[in-house]
Every structure is written in C-alpha cells, then in structure tokens.
Design a protein around this motif. Structure first.
Motif, PDB file in Angstrom:
ATOM      1  N   MET A 114      78.812  59.914 106.345  1.00 62.88           N
ATOM      2  CA  MET A 114      79.068  58.753 105.474  1.00 62.88           C
ATOM      3  C   MET A 114      79.569  59.182 104.096  1.00 62.88           C
ATOM      4  O   MET A 114      80.507  58.604 103.550  1.00 62.88           O
ATOM      5  CB  MET A 114      77.784  57.937 105.305  1.00 62.88           C
ATOM      6  CG  MET A 114      77.354  57.170 106.526  1.00 62.88           C
ATOM      7  SD  MET A 114      78.473  55.816 106.986  1.00 62.88           S
ATOM      8  CE  MET A 114      78.305  54.700 105.605  1.00 62.88           C
ATOM      9  N   MET A 115      78.915  60.174 103.500  1.00 60.47           N
ATOM     10  CA  MET A 115      79.228  60.543 102.110  1.00 60.47           C
ATOM     11  C   MET A 115      80.560  61.274 101.973  1.00 60.47           C
ATOM     12  O   MET A 115      81.209  61.197 100.931  1.00 60.47           O
ATOM     13  CB  MET A 115      78.109  61.412 101.521  1.00 60.47           C
ATOM     14  CG  MET A 115      76.907  60.624 101.039  1.00 60.47           C
ATOM     15  SD  MET A 115      77.302  59.409  99.749  1.00 60.47           S
ATOM     16  CE  MET A 115      77.838  60.458  98.398  1.00 60.47           C
ATOM     17  N   HIS A 116      80.968  61.986 103.016  1.00 54.54           N
ATOM     18  CA  HIS A 116      82.236  62.720 102.924  1.00 54.54           C
ATOM     19  C   HIS A 116      83.388  61.780 102.572  1.00 54.54           C
ATOM     20  O   HIS A 116      84.186  62.063 101.676  1.00 54.54           O
ATOM     21  CB  HIS A 116      82.548  63.455 104.238  1.00 54.54           C
ATOM     22  CG  HIS A 116      84.017  63.707 104.397  1.00 54.54           C
ATOM     23  ND1 HIS A 116      84.847  62.843 105.069  1.00 54.54           N
ATOM     24  CD2 HIS A 116      84.811  64.676 103.882  1.00 54.54           C
ATOM     25  CE1 HIS A 116      86.097  63.290 104.982  1.00 54.54           C
ATOM     26  NE2 HIS A 116      86.098  64.395 104.273  1.00 54.54           N
ATOM     27  N   PHE A 117      83.487  60.626 103.268  1.00 56.51           N
ATOM     28  CA  PHE A 117      84.625  59.733 102.994  1.00 56.51           C
ATOM     29  C   PHE A 117      84.579  59.218 101.556  1.00 56.51           C
ATOM     30  O   PHE A 117      85.598  59.217 100.859  1.00 56.51           O
ATOM     31  CB  PHE A 117      84.677  58.545 103.977  1.00 56.51           C
ATOM     32  CG  PHE A 117      85.748  57.559 103.583  1.00 56.51           C
ATOM     33  CD1 PHE A 117      87.083  57.816 103.853  1.00 56.51           C
ATOM     34  CD2 PHE A 117      85.426  56.407 102.866  1.00 56.51           C
ATOM     35  CE1 PHE A 117      88.089  56.950 103.433  1.00 56.51           C
ATOM     36  CE2 PHE A 117      86.421  55.537 102.445  1.00 56.51           C
ATOM     37  CZ  PHE A 117      87.754  55.799 102.722  1.00 56.51           C
ATOM     38  N   SER A 118      83.403  58.785 101.105  1.00 55.34           N
ATOM     39  CA  SER A 118      83.303  58.254  99.739  1.00 55.34           C
ATOM     40  C   SER A 118      83.758  59.301  98.729  1.00 55.34           C
ATOM     41  O   SER A 118      84.517  59.006  97.798  1.00 55.34           O
ATOM     42  CB  SER A 118      81.854  57.854  99.421  1.00 55.34           C
ATOM     43  OG  SER A 118      81.311  57.089 100.456  1.00 55.34           O
ATOM     44  N   THR A 119      83.285  60.529  98.931  1.00 56.67           N
ATOM     45  CA  THR A 119      83.606  61.610  97.989  1.00 56.67           C
ATOM     46  C   THR A 119      85.097  61.926  98.008  1.00 56.67           C
ATOM     47  O   THR A 119      85.749  61.997  96.953  1.00 56.67           O
ATOM     48  CB  THR A 119      82.785  62.877  98.351  1.00 56.67           C
ATOM     49  OG1 THR A 119      81.427  62.500  98.552  1.00 56.67           O
ATOM     50  CG2 THR A 119      82.859  63.926  97.271  1.00 56.67           C
ATOM     51  N   SER A 120      85.648  62.091  99.208  1.00 56.98           N
ATOM     52  CA  SER A 120      87.058  62.492  99.309  1.00 56.98           C
ATOM     53  C   SER A 120      87.975  61.385  98.802  1.00 56.98           C
ATOM     54  O   SER A 120      88.960  61.649  98.115  1.00 56.98           O
ATOM     55  CB  SER A 120      87.418  62.871 100.745  1.00 56.98           C
ATOM     56  OG  SER A 120      87.285  61.764 101.590  1.00 56.98           O
ATOM     57  N   PHE A 121      87.622  60.138  99.095  1.00 56.83           N
ATOM     58  CA  PHE A 121      88.447  58.997  98.691  1.00 56.83           C
ATOM     59  C   PHE A 121      88.489  58.869  97.154  1.00 56.83           C
ATOM     60  O   PHE A 121      89.552  58.729  96.549  1.00 56.83           O
ATOM     61  CB  PHE A 121      87.847  57.750  99.346  1.00 56.83           C
ATOM     62  CG  PHE A 121      88.419  56.443  98.918  1.00 56.83           C
ATOM     63  CD1 PHE A 121      89.681  56.056  99.361  1.00 56.83           C
ATOM     64  CD2 PHE A 121      87.704  55.579  98.108  1.00 56.83           C
ATOM     65  CE1 PHE A 121      90.222  54.837  98.971  1.00 56.83           C
ATOM     66  CE2 PHE A 121      88.227  54.372  97.723  1.00 56.83           C
ATOM     67  CZ  PHE A 121      89.491  53.994  98.152  1.00 56.83           C
ATOM     68  N   ILE A 122      87.323  58.958  96.534  1.00 56.93           N
ATOM     69  CA  ILE A 122      87.251  58.815  95.073  1.00 56.93           C
ATOM     70  C   ILE A 122      87.964  59.981  94.376  1.00 56.93           C
ATOM     71  O   ILE A 122      88.723  59.776  93.428  1.00 56.93           O
ATOM     72  CB  ILE A 122      85.771  58.684  94.612  1.00 56.93           C
ATOM     73  CG1 ILE A 122      85.214  57.330  95.071  1.00 56.93           C
ATOM     74  CG2 ILE A 122      85.641  58.848  93.097  1.00 56.93           C
ATOM     75  CD1 ILE A 122      83.712  57.165  94.928  1.00 56.93           C
ATOM     76  N   LEU A 123      87.765  61.204  94.893  1.00 52.64           N
ATOM     77  CA  LEU A 123      88.431  62.363  94.272  1.00 52.64           C
ATOM     78  C   LEU A 123      89.936  62.328  94.505  1.00 52.64           C
ATOM     79  O   LEU A 123      90.714  62.595  93.584  1.00 52.64           O
ATOM     80  CB  LEU A 123      87.838  63.675  94.795  1.00 52.64           C
ATOM     81  CG  LEU A 123      86.384  63.971  94.381  1.00 52.64           C
ATOM     82  CD1 LEU A 123      85.929  65.311  94.950  1.00 52.64           C
ATOM     83  CD2 LEU A 123      86.190  63.955  92.858  1.00 52.64           C
TER      84      LEU A 123
END
Ligand code: GSH
Length: 214
Positions: free
Chosen positions: A167-176
C-alpha cells in the motif's frame, strides 16, 4: 479462467492490488484500461460497477473496491501463513493495518490535495496554496523517513515485504514522482524504499502483467 479479476486503470493505485496478488502467488485476470482525459473511460466504469473507481476486484461472486479493503480481504482469504499480515489479535496486525489505512487516508489524501490544486485552481496564488498544503506532506514524509531508518531491513517491517509495503509504496512513489509538496532529494531513505519495492520479483511480475506506468 482464474476466479479473480482485477480492473486496472493505467497510472493508478491499481498497482497496489496487482503487486499484492503476485506477492500472494495468485493467478488473476487483468481488465486493463488506459486513461481518457485523465479519467477512467465511462464504459470501463460501467463494466466494473460499484463506485466506478479503481482498483476494483472480483473474486467469484464478491466484488470489492477501495485498495486498502481489497488488501485486507486478500490477506485474510489467501495469506494463510500470515506472511503479509499477522492474524487477528496480534498487535503487529494493527501496526501493519495502520500503514494500510494511512497510505490512502493520510499520504495519498495529502498528496492528491496538491494535485487537485494544480489541476483546478484557476486563479489566486497556486504556489502559496501548494506551500500551505505541503506542511502535512512534509510531516508524513518525516515520519516515513524516520520509520524506514529504524527498520531492521529494506521494508517497513524488515527485509520481507508486508501488506503495508504493497500500500505505502504507491503513495510514496506517486508523491515523490509528482513532487507533491516534497522532493525525493530531501528523503533519501524514502527514495531508496521505492527502488527496493520495485526491485522485488513480485512487483516486477505485477508490472509485467499489467503494464503499469506512473
Ligand atoms: N480510495 C480509493 C481511490 C480510488 C480512486 O480514486 N481511483 C482512481 C485511480 S488512482 C480512479 O479510479 N480514477 C478514475 C476516475 O475517477 O475516473 C482506493 O484506494 O481504491
């Protein structure tokens, strides 16, 4: 025909579900759509039913949406060894679920707010609005950076991925990737985390199967 179908919209959170399905070693059919004018095409929404948002998952007669809910469902049904999500009652389960929920309700919420300003604010000082909204995102990334530094391994809970990472990978990659209030250069551990997630065999398999691109 596998019993599981994933409706997958390009450049979206759907990669969370695909990655989890591959991490669980499940066979699934992908119904894929590119975006049209940034959104999901109407026919694709109609076919998937429900909220018309993606990911949408069908498993037999069960149709589900909300990536976090789908993640919990898949782990409860198929992760019998509790490799990705600890069992009910184990305090570690709620640590993992905290990230599952925060991925969408905190990280993505705060990041999307900036994106919506970029898309929809037609007058006034867009940069100033973005700066105001970025306070939340900086707070989120400070926590993630510190948590990853304290982890005993590459991922949130050590050297094996958990449902929290899917779950957290997408949020992190998208925001960065979109620089929504933060820059990757200020968060080296978060940047490394994204790379480590994307280097896993199950993530690579999911990308190959779905054609995911940010
Ligand atoms: N909270 C939902 C968000 C679902 C969502 O908004 N999905 C976007 C893609 S990332 C979507 O379907 N957009 C297409 C549209 O609105 O037409 C989740 O975690 O699944």
């Amino acid at each position: 025909m596998p019993p599981i179908t994933l409706w997958f919209l390009q450049a979206s959170r759907c990669i969370r579900t695909a990655w989890l399905l591959d991490a669980l070693g499940l066979d699934y059919e992908v119904k894929f759509s590119p975006r049209e004018g940034g959104l999901a095409p109407a026919a694709f929404k109609k076919e998937a039913g429900g909220l018309g948002k993606f990911p949408t998952l069908q498993d037999g007669d069960t149709i589900l949406y909300e990536s976090g809910n789908i993640a919990e469902y898949l782990c409860d049904k198929y992760d019998k060894q509790h490799k990705l999500l600890p069992p009910v009652g184990d305090p570690k389960r709620y640590e993992a679920l905290q990230w599952v929920h925060a991925a969408e309700a905190t990280w993505t919420l705060h990041g999307i707010a900036v994106l919506y300003v970029r898309w929809h604010q037609k007058d006034g000082d867009v940069k100033k609005t973005e700066q105001g909204l970025s306070k939340n995102i900086i707070n989120d990334f400070n926590l993630l950076e510190a948590t990853l530094k304290q982890s005993s391994g590459k991922f949130l809970f050590g050297n094996e991925i958990s449902v929290a990472d899917t779950m957290m990978h997408f949020s992190t990659s998208f925001i960065l990737a979109r620089e929504l209030g933060v820059k990757a250069e200020d968060y080296p551990r978060c940047k490394q985390y994204v790379q480590d997630c994307e280097a896993t065999a199950s993530y690579k398999k999911a990308v190959e199967k779905t054609g995911h691109k940010l």
